[in-house]
Design an enzyme around this catalytic site. Structure first.
Site, PDB file in Angstrom:
ATOM      1  N   HIS A 912       0.849  -1.188   0.000  1.00 40.70           N
ATOM      2  CA  HIS A 912       0.000   0.000   0.000  1.00 40.70           C
ATOM      3  C   HIS A 912       0.887   1.241   0.000  1.00 40.70           C
ATOM      4  CE1 HIS A 912      -3.185  -2.754   1.914  1.00 40.70           C
ATOM      5  NE2 HIS A 912      -3.409  -2.623   0.617  1.00 40.70           N
ATOM      6  N   GLU A 915       1.277   3.815   2.869  1.00 36.32           N
ATOM      7  CA  GLU A 915       1.807   3.378   4.163  1.00 36.32           C
ATOM      8  C   GLU A 915       3.331   3.434   4.144  1.00 36.32           C
ATOM      9  OE1 GLU A 915      -0.082  -0.435   4.502  1.00 36.32           O
ATOM     10  OE2 GLU A 915      -2.073   0.450   4.464  1.00 36.32           O
ATOM     11  N   HIS A1009       2.964  -3.330   6.995  1.00 36.77           N
ATOM     12  CA  HIS A1009       1.945  -2.345   6.622  1.00 36.77           C
ATOM     13  C   HIS A1009       1.958  -1.160   7.582  1.00 36.77           C
ATOM     14  CE1 HIS A1009      -0.717  -4.472   3.649  1.00 36.77           C
ATOM     15  NE2 HIS A1009       0.055  -5.484   4.050  1.00 36.77           N
ATOM     16  N   GLU A1094       1.565  -4.276  11.446  1.00 34.56           N
ATOM     17  CA  GLU A1094       0.997  -2.948  11.260  1.00 34.56           C
ATOM     18  C   GLU A1094       1.717  -1.942  12.143  1.00 34.56           C
ATOM     19  OE1 GLU A1094      -1.586  -2.340   9.336  1.00 34.56           O
ATOM     20  OE2 GLU A1094      -2.663  -4.240   9.057  1.00 34.56           O
TER      21      GLU A1094
HETATM   22 ZN   LIG Z   1      -1.784  -1.759   4.338  1.00 34.78          ZN
END
Ligand SMILES: [Zn+2]
Length: 1215
Positions: A912, A915, A1009, A1094
C-alpha cells in the site's frame, strides 16, 4: 382493642398498623364488600394519613415480600367509589414520589400502568369528569410512563392518547392540569407510531399554542411543550406538517426572542428545546430548505457568535453548528471528474469490478455529483439508526470466517512444478556449492561474492509487457574487492564524504541531469531567485562546482517545463528525463540566465545518513518511471531526512462536555462564514493539474503549490481567503477515489501569517488527525541551515465531514454522502522558504533503490547478499528481490549443507503506497541484516532472508494511496493474482509456491503495513482455533489441534520492541481478508507464522513511547527489533542453539537498550483520548443521523472487502 392477626414477613412487626389496615382492605376485596363505600373510604384515608405522617409505613408497604402494592392495586381496580380511588391515587403519589426507580418498577411490574390508563378512559366517560381525578391520574402517569417501556403502546391500545389530548385542548388555561397532561404527552410522543397519530390529531398546533415568545411565566410548561414538540418532529410526517404550516420561521423567531431576552441565561433548556425542534425538522429536505429560506443560517450564526463568550451556552452553540452544517448547501467538488488526472493504459481491463466500471463509464457522465443530491436520506437513515448499529455490529462478527473448509489448509496445488521451476534461479543459494571461493584466507580481501545469478533479468511472462529490465542496482555483482569488516564503505562517486570536506553545492531550483551519462551528471549550478540569495547562502560556504548550465549534447539538454517560469526557489530539483523539443528551451534558458549565481550547500548528512547520497538519489530518479513523467525531484528526498532528537508529543486535545473541541468549532464557523459572507471568498485557483498547463500564479498574493515529483499527490489548490486554501487530492491512478496520502510543496509564503489548509476530499469517516496526530513538514531553509528533517507540525488540526457531496459513483451507490475535511493551521518561520507537507514520512521508490545500492556496499566477506529483479511492474519499474544470509565458513560439506538448509524468512512491504511507515520499518530491518553486530551475524547464520521490500513500486512512484496502476488493491489479489495486472504479487506468490513445492516453505512470512487508525505497532496472524472460538461453527477437537507457535514471535516482540503492543494483535481469520498475503500464505503455502505487521501512522499509547508521535527512528528501530525477535524465535525453536549462543543473549539485551535512545525516560504525559467517546462528540453525523458511523472502509463503495489493507470492521482497524 382486639388486634387481628396478620401474616407478616420476617422483620416486619406484626403489630404494624398500616399492615393491619391493608389486611382489612384485602378482606374487603375478597369479600366483595367494597360495595360499602364508606368502609373503603375510611380504611384508605387512614392508610393515607399514616403514609403522610410516618416514613416507616411507606417502607413497610414497599418492603420486599410485602403484598401491600397488590392490595392497593386490587382495590383501585375494584372500587367504584371516586373518593376511595382518589385516596388510593394520593397514596400512590406519596409512595412513588420517593424511593427512586425501584418503587415505580414494582408498580409497573404489578400492572399498575394498565389500571391507571383504564381509569383515565373510564373517568373520561363520566358525564362530568372529575378534574381532580384526571389531575391525579396524569401526575401518576407522568411518574410511571418513563419507566414503563411499553407505556406508549399501552396508552395507544387503551385509547388514553385521545383522552389526554382532549383534556389538553379543553384546559389550555388551566395550568394546574396542563402540566401533568403535557408531561404524559411527552412520554406518549417518544413512541414513533404515537407521534404520527398525535400529529394527525392536531397536537403540533396545540404545542404551538403553548410555546411562544419570551416570558417569565410558566417556563416549565414551555419546556415540556418544547420537548414534546421535539419528539413529535422526529417523525417525517410531522416535520413536513410543521414546514407546511410555516412553523420554521416561528421557531426561529422564538429562538431569537429568547436569545435576546434571556440575558442571564436562566432558561438555557428552553432555548435548547427550540433548537431541538429545528434540529429535527431539518432532518428532511423540505425542512432544510425552509430553514435556509427563513434566513436560519444567519440567525443561528449570529446568535451562536454572541453565545461564544459564555461557556455555559456551549450546548446551544453545538446544536446550532450541527443544524447549520446539516443545512449548509451541498457543494460540488471543484473538479471536472473524480477520475484520476493521470491515466495508465492497462494491458487489459479486468473483467469486472471497479476498474472495469471506471473504464466503461460513458463519456460525459458527471461523476462528481448526483443529479439530485440533497435528498431525504438523512431521515431515512435516522429512523433506522439503532437497527443499523445492530446490523453493523453483526456485520463485524459476520466477517469472521465460519467456513471450516476455508480455515483448513488448501490441499490442491494449482500449479504444476514444471511451471514453478523457472523460479529456481531466484534461489541460487539453495544449490550453491561455493567451489569458486577461497575460504582459507578470508581476511586477504579475496572476494567472497556469491556466484552471479545466471540471469539478472526479471521473469517475463509471455503475455506481460515485455520491457527490458532497467533496474540499475542489479548489475554490479561482478567480482570486486569488498571491504573488510568494520571498514566504512566509501561510495566512490559520492562527493558527500565525511566532514570537514566542504560539501558540494547544488542549485536550489535546478540540477541538470543527463539520463544516459553515468557519473557526469552531478554538475550543479546555482541559480537562486534574486533576493533569495542572501537568505539562502547565509552562513554557508560557497563552493562552486565546475560545469555550467544544462549539459549539452544529445539527451543532455532536456529541461522540464517549469523552467519557463522565472527561476524560482520553488519547483524542486529537476531531474531531466531526456531531450526532445524541450532542449531548445533549455538552451534558451541557459543563454538567458547563464550559470552564475549564488551557491547553495547541500546539508552534509553523510555521517548521519549512511544510506543517503543526494547524487545517487538523482541517479536513481532517472531510471524511475512515472505515469506523469515527473522530471523534478523534491528537496526532502534529495537532501534526506535526519530524525530530530527532540520528542514530538501526540497533541493534547481538550475533550469534555463543557467545551468540545474549540479549534474544531472555530473551523466549522469559519466554513459557515463562507455562506454568510460570500463576498469574502476569493475562490482563486492557484494550482490545477486538470488544466493542461497547470497554472502557476505568481502575483505575490498567493501561495504557490507543486506536487509534480515522485510520490507527490495534489490535484488542485484554491485560495479561499487571503490565508486559507482548499486542497484537492488526486485519486489513485485508474481509480476515482482512494485519497488520503498527500505530499506537496508550498512556496511564496509570508512569514508569520496564519495560514489555514483544508484537504477537502478525504474519504474516511475518522482519522488519527482527530487524536493528536500532526502533519509532517520539511523546510528547505531549515535543511540548508543544517537541519534537513521532517517535523510534525500544524495546529488546530481537525478532521470532520464537510459540505462537499460525494456522488453515488464514488460512494458505492450510496447517495447523500459527503467528503471529509482535514484542516490544519500553520505559520511559516522563514521568508522565501520552500516547504513540503506530507501525510507521513515520504519514502519513494528511488529512495529504496538508493538505499539498496548503499546497502550492497555494506557487504562484507561474511555476508551473502544478492539482488535480483523479480519482475517488471505495469509502469515499467523493476521490483527488487533481496537474498541475505551468511556466507558459509568453508566449503566443507557440513558448512555447505548447513548453509543450504537454513530456514527461510520471507518479508515484504509497501503493498500500500500510502503506508510509507512500512518502508521505514523495512529500512530498519535491512540495515540491521546488513550490519556488523554479532547479533546480525548470528541472524544471518540462522536464516536465509528473502525480501521484497516494495511490492507496489508504481503506486509509490505515482503518489497513490492504496492501489497499483491497475486501480486495484494489490493486497486483495493474493488468491488469484494476474501475471499481467498484478505481476509483483503473481511472482512473489510464485516464489512462495516454489518453496512449498520443494518442501522449503518459510518459517516466517511477514508483510509490513501501516495503520491509519490505531496506535502502536502490532501483528495480525492466523489461527484456526482462535477463529473458531469466535464463531459458533462446530469443529471436532482433532481439527482444533493447533500449535500455538504463531503467538511466539508477537509475544517476543511485545517484550523487546517498545512500540509493539500485544494487546492490539489478533489471530482471527476474516472473510474480508481471504485474499490478503497473510491469509493466503497461511492457508495455501502452509506457513503457520504468517503475519501482517501494522505500524501506526500516529504514535504510541503504551510503553516507552507512550504519548509520542512515531518517527522514522522508532520505525527503523522496530524493523531492527523484528530481526532480534527472529533470533530469539530461532533459539526458542531449537534449544541446542541456545546453549551455543548463550552469551549472545546479553548482547541482545544490550542492543535493545542502546537502540532505544530516542527518549531516555518514559514520558509522563498521559494520553487522555478515549477515542470512541471523542468520536461521538466530533462526528456530528451520529447525532444528525446523517449516516451511521461505520468503519469507513466497511462503507467502501466498490467492494466491502476494501477495508484498509489488513484492517477490518471486526477489529475496527485500517491499514
Ligand atoms: Zn496496508
Amino acid at each position: 382493642m382486639n388486634k387481628p392477626k396478620m401474616t407478616t414477613e420476617k422483620g416486619v412487626p406484626s403489630n404494624s398498623r398500616v399492615l393491619m389496615l391493608l389486611g382489612q382492605l384485602e378482606r374487603l376485596n375478597r369479600e366483595a364488600m367494597l360495595a360499602d363505600a364508606e368502609i373503603g373510604r375510611q380504611i384508605t384515608a387512614k392508610i393515607l394519613h399514616l403514609i403522610q405522617t410516618q416514613e416507616k409505613t411507606r417502607k413497610e408497604i414497599m418492603s420486599k415480600g410485602s403484598s401491600g402494592m397488590e392490595v392497593i392495586l386490587a382495590t383501585l381496580e375494584n372500587t367504584q367509589d371516586l373518593q376511595t380511588i382518589l385516596n388510593i391515587l394520593y397514596i400512590l403519589n406519596e409512595l412513588l414520589t420517593v424511593g427512586g426507580g425501584r418503587r415505580v418498577g414494582v408498580f409497573v411490574s404489578k400492572g399498575g400502568t394498565g389500571i391507571l390508563l383504564q381509569l383515565v378512559l373510564s373517568g373520561s366517560k363520566e358525564s362530568l369528569p372529575s378534574e381532580e381525578l384526571m389531575l391525579q391520574l396524569h401526575s401518576l402517569l407522568a411518574k410511571v410512563g418513563p419507566k414503563d417501556r411499553k407505556f406508549g403502546v399501552k396508552a395507544r391500545l387503551n385509547g388514553a392518547l385521545n383522552v389526554t389530548v382532549n383534556l389538553l385542548k379543553q384546559n389550555l388555561q388551566n395550568h394546574k392540569l396542563l402540566l401533568p397532561c403535557l408531561q404524559v404527552l411527552r412520554v406518549y410522543s417518544s413512541n414513533s407510531v404515537n407521534a404520527v397519530s398525535l400529529g394527525k390529531n392536531g397536537v403540533l398546533e396545540l404545542m404551538f399554542k403553548i410555546i411562544g415568545p419570551y416570558s417569565k411565566k410558566n417556563t416549565s410548561l414551555l419546556k415540556v411543550s418544547l420537548d414534546t414538540l421535539g419528539a413529535l418532529l422526529k417523525s417525517k410526517t410531522n416535520a413536513r406538517r410543521a414546514v407546511d404550516r410555516a412553523h420554521v420561521p416561528v421557531l426561529l423567531y422564538i429562538y431569537q426572542d429568547w436569545h435576546r431576552n434571556d440575558t442571564r441565561h436562566r432558561h438555557m433548556l428552553i432555548r435548547k428545546g427550540v433548537l431541538g425542534c429545528l434540529k429535527n425538522i431539518t432532518n428532511i429536505k423540505l425542512g432544510r430548505k425552509a430553514f435556509i429560506d427563513a434566513d436560519g443560517m444567519r440567525i443561528l450564526y449570529n446568535t451562536s457568535t454572541e453565545c461564544l463568550p459564555v461557556r455555559t451556552l456551549d450546548p446551544l452553540i453545538n446544536t446550532s453548528s450541527l443544524i447549520m452544517r446539516k443545512c449548509f448547501p451541498k457543494n460540488r467538488l471543484p473538479l471536472p471528474t473524480i477520475k484520476s488526472v493521470f491515466h495508465h493504459q492497462l494491458p487489459h481491463v479486468p473483467a469486472g469490478g471497479p476498474v472495469a466500471q471506471l473504464y466503461n463509464q460513458p463519456l460525459g457522465v458527471d461523476d462528481v455529483v448526483d443529479e439530485s443530491d440533497d435528498n431525504d436520506d438523512v431521515e431515512t437513515e435516522n429512523d433506522t439508526e439503532n437497527e443499523e448499529e445492530d446490523k453493523d455490529h453483526h456485520a463485524r462478527n459476520d466477517d469472521i470466517e465460519t467456513d471450516i473448509n476455508k480455515l483448513r489448509p488448501k490441499e490442491t496445488n494449482s500449479r504444476p512444478f514444471e511451471e514453478l521451476k523457472i523460479y529456481e534461479r531466484f534461489f541460487l543459494e539453495l544449490s550453491e556449492d561455493f567451489q569458486r571461493f577461497n575460504f582459507d584466507n578470508p581476511k586477504s580481501g579475496v572476494t567472497a561474492t556469491p556466484a552471479a545469478p545466471k540471469s539478472q533479468r526479471p521473469i517475463i511472462v509471455p503475455t506481460a509487457q515485455a520491457l527490458p529490465p532497467k533496474y540499475p542496482t542489479a548489475a554490479p555483482l561482478q567480482e570486486e574487492c569488498h571491504l573488510a569488516k568494520g571498514e566504512q564503505p566509501h561510495p566512490e562517486a559520492s562527493p558527500l564524504a565525511p566532514a570537514p570536506t566542504p560539501a558540494p553545492v547544488h542549485t536550489l531550483d535546478t540540477i541538470n541531469i543527463t539520463k544516459d551519462h553515468d557519473g557526469c551528471c552531478d554538475h550543479s549550478q546555482v541559480r537562486p531567485q534574486p533576493g533569495l540569495e542572501q537568505e539562502l547562502v547565509q552562513g554557508m560556504e560557497r563552493v562552486a562546482l565546475e560545469g555550467t548550465g544544462p549539459q549539452g549534447g544529445a539527451g543532455g539538454g532536456g529541461v522540464n517545463r517549469h523552467y519557463r517560469q522565472p527561476p524560482l526557489l520553488a519547483g524542486g530539483v529537476a531531474a531531466q528525463q531526456g531531450g526532445g523539443a524541450e532542449e531548445t528551451l533549455a538552451e534558451e534558458w541557459a543563454e538567458e540566465e547563464g550559470g552564475e549565481g549564488a551557491v547553495l550547500e547541500v546539508p552534509d548528512t553523510a555521517l548521519l545518513l549512511p544510506l543517503h547520497d543526494p547524487d545517487l538519489y538523482v541517479e536513481m530518479v532517472k531510471s524511475t518511471r512515472s505515469v506523469p513523467q515527473y522530471s523534478e525531484v523534491a528537496y526532502p528526498d534529495y537532501f534526506g531526512h535526519v530524525a530530530p532528537t527532540f520528542r514530538e508529543h501526540i497533541l493534547e486535545r481538550v475533550y469534555g462536555v463543557q467545551s468540545p473541541l474549540p479549534p474544531y468549532r472555530t473551523k466549522i464557523f469559519q466554513d459557515i462564514e463562507r455562506l454568510i459572507h460570500p463576498n469574502d471568498i476569493l475562490d482563486k485557483v492557484v494550482y490545477d493539474l486538470d488544466i493542461q498547463s497547470c497554472p502557476v500564479i505568481d502575483d505575490g498574493e498567493s501561495l504557490k503549490f507543486n506536487s509534480q515529483f515522485e510520490s507527490g499527490n495534489l490535484r488542485k489548490a484554491i485560495q479561499a481567503r487571503k490565508f486559507e486554501y482548499d486542497l484537492v487530492l488526486n485519486s489513485d491512478i485508474n481509480s476515482n477515489h482512494y485519497h488520503q496520502w498527500f505530499y506537496f510543496e508550498v512556496s511564496g509564503m509570508r512569514v508569520g501569517a496564519p495560514y489555514r489548509f483544508n484537504i477537502i476530499n478525504c474519504e474516511k469517516s475518522n482519522s488519527q488527525f482527530n487524536y493528536g496526530m500532526q502533519v509532517l513538514m520539511y523546510s528547505v531553509q531549515e535543511a540548508i541551515s543544517g537541519r534537513p528533517r521532517w517535523v510534525r507540525t500544524g495546529t488546530d488540526i481537525c478532521y470532520y465531514k464537510n459540505h462537499f457531496s460525494r456522488s453515488s459513483i464514488a460512494a458505492g451507490g450510496q447517495k447523500g454522502k459527503s467528503y471529509y475535511t482535514m484542516t490544519f493551521s500553520m505559520t511559516f518561520n522563514h521568508k522565501d522558504d520552500v516547504c513540503y507537507f506530507a501525510y507521513h514520512y515520504p519514502y519513494t521508490y528511488s529512495t529504496l533503490k538508493m538505499h539498496l545500492q548503499k546497502l550492497e556496499a555494506l557487504r562484507t566477506p561474511q555476508i551473502y547478499m544478492r539482488q535480483d529483479i523479480l519482475c517488471e511492474t505495469l509502469g515499467g519499474n523493476s521490483c527488487p528481490l533481496l537474498t541475505i544470509t551468511a556466507m558459509p565458513e568453508s566449503t566443507s560439506n557440513d558448512q555447505i549443507c548447513q548453509f543450504r538448509n537454513r530456514p527461510l524468512v520471507f518479508l515484504s512491504s509497501r503493498v500500500h503506497p500510502g503506508e510509507t511507515n512500512a518502508s521505514w520499518v523495512m529500512k530498519g530491518t535491512l540495515e540491521f541484516l546488513m550490519g556488523s553486530s554479532p547479533l546480525a551475524h548470528s541472524l544471518r547464520e540462522a536464516y536465509i532472508f528473502k525480501i521484497v521490500p516494495m511490492l507496489n513500486p508504481d503506486g509509490v512512484v505515482n503518489g497513490n494511496h492504496r492501489c497499483s496502476l491497475s486501480g486495484e488493491d494489490l493486497n486483495r489479489q493474493w488468491q488469484s493474482p494476474s501475471p499481467e495486472l498484478h505481476p509483483t504479487i503473481y511472482h512473489t506468490k510464485s516464489l512462495l509456491q516454489y518453496l512449498a513445492a520443494i518442501q522449503r516453505a518459510p518459517l516466517v512470512f511477514c508483510d509490513y503495513h501501516g495503520h491509519s487508525r490505531k496506535k502502536n505497532v502490532f501483528m495480525y496472524g492466523c489461527s484456526l482455533k482462535e477463529t473458531v472460538w469466535q464463531t459458533n461453527i462446530s469443529a471436532t477437537s482433532c481439527e482444533l489441534h493447533e500449535d500455538l507457535g504463531y503467538r511466539t514471535l508477537p509475544k517476543i516482540l511485545s517484550q523487546t520492541a517498545p512500540a509493539f503492543s500485544m494487546a492490539s494483535c489478533s489471530f482471527v481469520v476474516e472473510r474480508s481478508k481471504e485474499a490478503t498475503a497473510r491469509v493466503v500464505v497461511w492457508r495455501e503455502i502452509g506457513v503457520q507464522r504468517s503475519y501482517t505487521m501494522e505500524s501506526t501512522l500516529c504514535g504510541c499509547d503504551q510503553g516507552k513511547y507512550k504519548g509520542l508521535q512515531i518517527g522514522t527512528r522508532e520505525l527503523e528501530e522496530m524493523g531492527a527489533q523484528f530481526c532480534v525477535a527472529l533470533l530469539r524465535l530461532k533459539r526458542l525453536t531449537s534449544p541446542l542453539e541456545l546453549r551455543n549462543h548463550a552469551h549472545l543473549l546479553d548482547v541482545e539485551s544490550d542492543l535493545i537498550e542502546t537502540r532505544c535512545k530516542v527518549s531516555s525516560s518514559p514520558s509522563t504525559y498521559v494520553l487522555e483520548d478515549e477515542e470512541h467517546s471523542f468520536m461521538e462528540e466530533v462526528d456530528y453525523s451520529a447525532e444528525s443521523g446523517d449516516e451511521p458511523d461505520n468503519d469507513p472502509d466497511a462503507a467502501d463503495p466498490h467492494d466491502n472487502r476494501l477495508s484498509d489493507s489488513e484492517s477490518n470492521n471486526h477489529r475496527d482497524s485500517l491499514t
